[in-house]
Write an enzyme that holds these catalytic residues in place. Structure first.
Site, PDB file in Angstrom:
ATOM      1  N   ARG A  35       0.819  -1.215   0.000  1.00 44.09           N
ATOM      2  CA  ARG A  35       0.000   0.000   0.000  1.00 44.09           C
ATOM      3  C   ARG A  35       0.847   1.257   0.000  1.00 44.09           C
ATOM      4  O   ARG A  35       0.444   2.280  -0.553  1.00 44.09           O
ATOM      5  CB  ARG A  35      -0.947  -0.003   1.206  1.00 44.09           C
ATOM      6  CG  ARG A  35      -2.057  -1.040   1.086  1.00 44.09           C
ATOM      7  CD  ARG A  35      -3.100  -0.872   2.181  1.00 44.09           C
ATOM      8  NE  ARG A  35      -2.518  -1.006   3.514  1.00 44.09           N
ATOM      9  CZ  ARG A  35      -2.357  -2.158   4.135  1.00 44.09           C
ATOM     10  NH1 ARG A  35      -2.701  -3.287   3.548  1.00 44.09           N
ATOM     11  NH2 ARG A  35      -1.850  -2.195   5.349  1.00 44.09           N
ATOM     12  N   ALA A  86      -4.349 -10.282  -1.157  1.00 42.17           N
ATOM     13  CA  ALA A  86      -4.736  -9.109  -0.366  1.00 42.17           C
ATOM     14  C   ALA A  86      -6.246  -9.043  -0.166  1.00 42.17           C
ATOM     15  O   ALA A  86      -7.020  -9.230  -1.096  1.00 42.17           O
ATOM     16  CB  ALA A  86      -4.244  -7.839  -1.059  1.00 42.17           C
ATOM     17  N   SER A  87      -6.652  -8.784   1.072  1.00 41.45           N
ATOM     18  CA  SER A  87      -8.058  -8.604   1.406  1.00 41.45           C
ATOM     19  C   SER A  87      -8.132  -8.027   2.804  1.00 41.45           C
ATOM     20  O   SER A  87      -7.313  -8.386   3.657  1.00 41.45           O
ATOM     21  CB  SER A  87      -8.814  -9.936   1.354  1.00 41.45           C
ATOM     22  OG  SER A  87     -10.192  -9.751   1.589  1.00 41.45           O
ATOM     23  N   TYR A 160     -16.948  -9.912   7.924  1.00 46.49           N
ATOM     24  CA  TYR A 160     -15.834 -10.572   7.236  1.00 46.49           C
ATOM     25  C   TYR A 160     -16.352 -11.723   6.381  1.00 46.49           C
ATOM     26  O   TYR A 160     -15.951 -11.874   5.215  1.00 46.49           O
ATOM     27  CB  TYR A 160     -14.813 -11.081   8.243  1.00 46.49           C
ATOM     28  CG  TYR A 160     -13.720 -11.902   7.584  1.00 46.49           C
ATOM     29  CD1 TYR A 160     -12.734 -11.292   6.822  1.00 46.49           C
ATOM     30  CD2 TYR A 160     -13.695 -13.294   7.708  1.00 46.49           C
ATOM     31  CE1 TYR A 160     -11.743 -12.031   6.197  1.00 46.49           C
ATOM     32  CE2 TYR A 160     -12.712 -14.045   7.087  1.00 46.49           C
ATOM     33  CZ  TYR A 160     -11.739 -13.414   6.337  1.00 46.49           C
ATOM     34  OH  TYR A 160     -10.771 -14.151   5.703  1.00 46.49           O
ATOM     35  N   LYS A 164     -15.943 -11.975   2.213  1.00 46.08           N
ATOM     36  CA  LYS A 164     -15.259 -13.046   1.489  1.00 46.08           C
ATOM     37  C   LYS A 164     -16.209 -13.759   0.527  1.00 46.08           C
ATOM     38  O   LYS A 164     -15.820 -14.138  -0.588  1.00 46.08           O
ATOM     39  CB  LYS A 164     -14.639 -14.052   2.460  1.00 46.08           C
ATOM     40  CG  LYS A 164     -13.559 -13.485   3.362  1.00 46.08           C
ATOM     41  CD  LYS A 164     -12.403 -12.859   2.578  1.00 46.08           C
ATOM     42  CE  LYS A 164     -11.522 -13.853   1.892  1.00 46.08           C
ATOM     43  NZ  LYS A 164     -10.302 -13.243   1.302  1.00 46.08           N
ATOM     44  N   PRO A 189      -8.936 -21.387   2.582  1.00 45.97           N
ATOM     45  CA  PRO A 189      -8.399 -21.940   3.827  1.00 45.97           C
ATOM     46  C   PRO A 189      -9.326 -21.727   5.017  1.00 45.97           C
ATOM     47  O   PRO A 189     -10.120 -20.786   5.051  1.00 45.97           O
ATOM     48  CB  PRO A 189      -7.079 -21.184   4.011  1.00 45.97           C
ATOM     49  CG  PRO A 189      -7.233 -19.928   3.230  1.00 45.97           C
ATOM     50  CD  PRO A 189      -8.240 -20.172   2.163  1.00 45.97           C
ATOM     51  N   PHE A 224     -12.757 -24.910  15.302  1.00 47.16           N
ATOM     52  CA  PHE A 224     -12.318 -24.327  14.029  1.00 47.16           C
ATOM     53  C   PHE A 224     -11.332 -25.259  13.345  1.00 47.16           C
ATOM     54  O   PHE A 224     -10.624 -26.043  13.992  1.00 47.16           O
ATOM     55  CB  PHE A 224     -11.688 -22.946  14.247  1.00 47.16           C
ATOM     56  CG  PHE A 224     -10.700 -22.878  15.370  1.00 47.16           C
ATOM     57  CD1 PHE A 224      -9.362 -23.119  15.155  1.00 47.16           C
ATOM     58  CD2 PHE A 224     -11.130 -22.577  16.656  1.00 47.16           C
ATOM     59  CE1 PHE A 224      -8.446 -23.064  16.200  1.00 47.16           C
ATOM     60  CE2 PHE A 224     -10.230 -22.520  17.713  1.00 47.16           C
ATOM     61  CZ  PHE A 224      -8.885 -22.768  17.481  1.00 47.16           C
TER      62      PHE A 224
END
Length: 345
Positions: A35, A86-87, A160, A164, A189, A224
């Site tokens: 950035r 990137a996110s 989030y 996505k 992932p 998770f």
């Protein structure tokens, strides 16, 4: 791979840095977006931590931001492949989902347009299990690449997760409508752990940090999936190079899901006398979580995960691409062993 250049977006991030490292070690030249020019030092520092001291002219930088068109045509110029890693991934969920949705979705489309216009062969998009396994009714079956997160089911999903899901759907729609010969593959992932190379880490790594430092006196009843960042990077390279990966999604998980309590027990046993006594393995009663929710946004955002087990299958990546991840235990221990030790106050 001498002379073949790959663009990695977001090379200063946790997964991005591991992708840059894997590409350099495999013989590719890499250009990575940052950035601001100051972030170049962060990338080089992480590469040194990963064992690449001086990549020389095999590493180049391009300044570009997901929220602007500027710089993307220069970033992709001369690249045959792009890993779009990137996110936005904040440690705290914003009140307005668009703070994440807009840069994630529009940034992916900016990268895809620039890649198509530059004649790039394939883009590998780093998506997430967040785009697969949320918004569904409880189920014991393992989610696969055939599943999509249901945003309109009435079940709560975080900003989030929404970002996505919408970003990946927009990417596939772009390829279908106007991608031309450009190919797309996605890597999805679960919670990413593994060697910590720098300060930018995943929320999963933050959980390990809190556990190791004894800052969680009671653990939430959450489960998770886990995968090592090195294996996520390896899967990106397979998805980039294997012909059969074009047009496919690949879920990245090592084995079965783990509970926070199981992770705590593993870390406690690994550290032993060197600090294991600080790690609590006591569960927080669900009533306590619900009581705290009105006063803590992070707790409130996690309510939908309490007591929910979302299983996932990484069989496709192994079957189609020959991907063989490390064990979930190895990923956890690698994280613990590479986290910087915080000074005692």
């Amino acid at each position: 791979m001498s002379g073949e250049r790959v663009l990695v977006t977001g090379g200063s991030g946790f997964v991005g840095a591991h992708c840059v490292l894997a590409l350099l070690q495999a013989g590719y030249d890499v250009r990575t977006t940052i950035r601001t020019p100051a972030r170049a030092a962060d990338v080089r520092s992480q590469l040194r931590a990963g064992g690449v001291d001086d990549p020389g002219d095999r590493l180049a930088f391009a300044v570009a931001d997901l929220t602007s068109d500027a710089g993307w045509s220069d970033a992709v110029a001369g690249c045959r492949h792009v890993l779009h890693v990137a996110s936005p991934f904040p440690r705290r969920q914003p009140k307005d989902p668009d703070e994440l949705v807009v840069p994630a979705r529009d940034g992916a489309l900016r990268v895809l347009r620039a890649a198509r216009d530059a004649g790039v062969q394939r883009v590998v998009l780093t998506s997430s299990f967040a785009a697969i396994g949320y918004g569904h009714a409880p189920t014991d079956r393992a989610f696969t690449e055939e599943d999509w997160t249901e945003l309109d089911s009435g079940r709560p999903v975080s900003p989030y997760v929404r970002s996505k899901t919408l970003a990946e759907r927009a990417a596939w729609e772009f390829i279908e409508r106007e991608g031309g010969p450009l190919e797309l593959a996605t890597v999805n992932p679960v919670g990413v752990l593994g060697p910590v190379l720098g300060p930018d880490v995943s929320s999963s790594v933050e959980l390990i940090r809190l556990l190791r430092e004894g800052r969680l006196p009671r653990l939430p009843d959450v489960h998770f999936g886990i995968v090592d960042a090195r294996d996520v990077a390896a899967l990106h390279l397979l998805a980039m190079t294997r012909p059969e990966a074009a047009g496919q999604r690949f879920l990245a998980i090592a084995g079965e899901v783990m509970s926070a309590q199981e992770v705590a027990l593993l870390i406690r046993g690994h550290l032993g006398a060197a600090g294991g006594h600080r790690i609590s393995t006591k569960l927080m009663p669900n009533w306590m979580v619900k009581a705290a929710a009105p006063f803590n946004r992070q707790v409130r955002d996690s309510l939908g995960d309490i007591g929910v087990v979302r299983r996932a299958s990484g069989d496709k990546a192994g079957r189609v691409l020959g991907w063989e991840p490390r064990s979930r235990e190895e990923a956890v221990i690698a994280t613990v062993d590479t986290l910087p030790v915080q000074p005692t106050r």
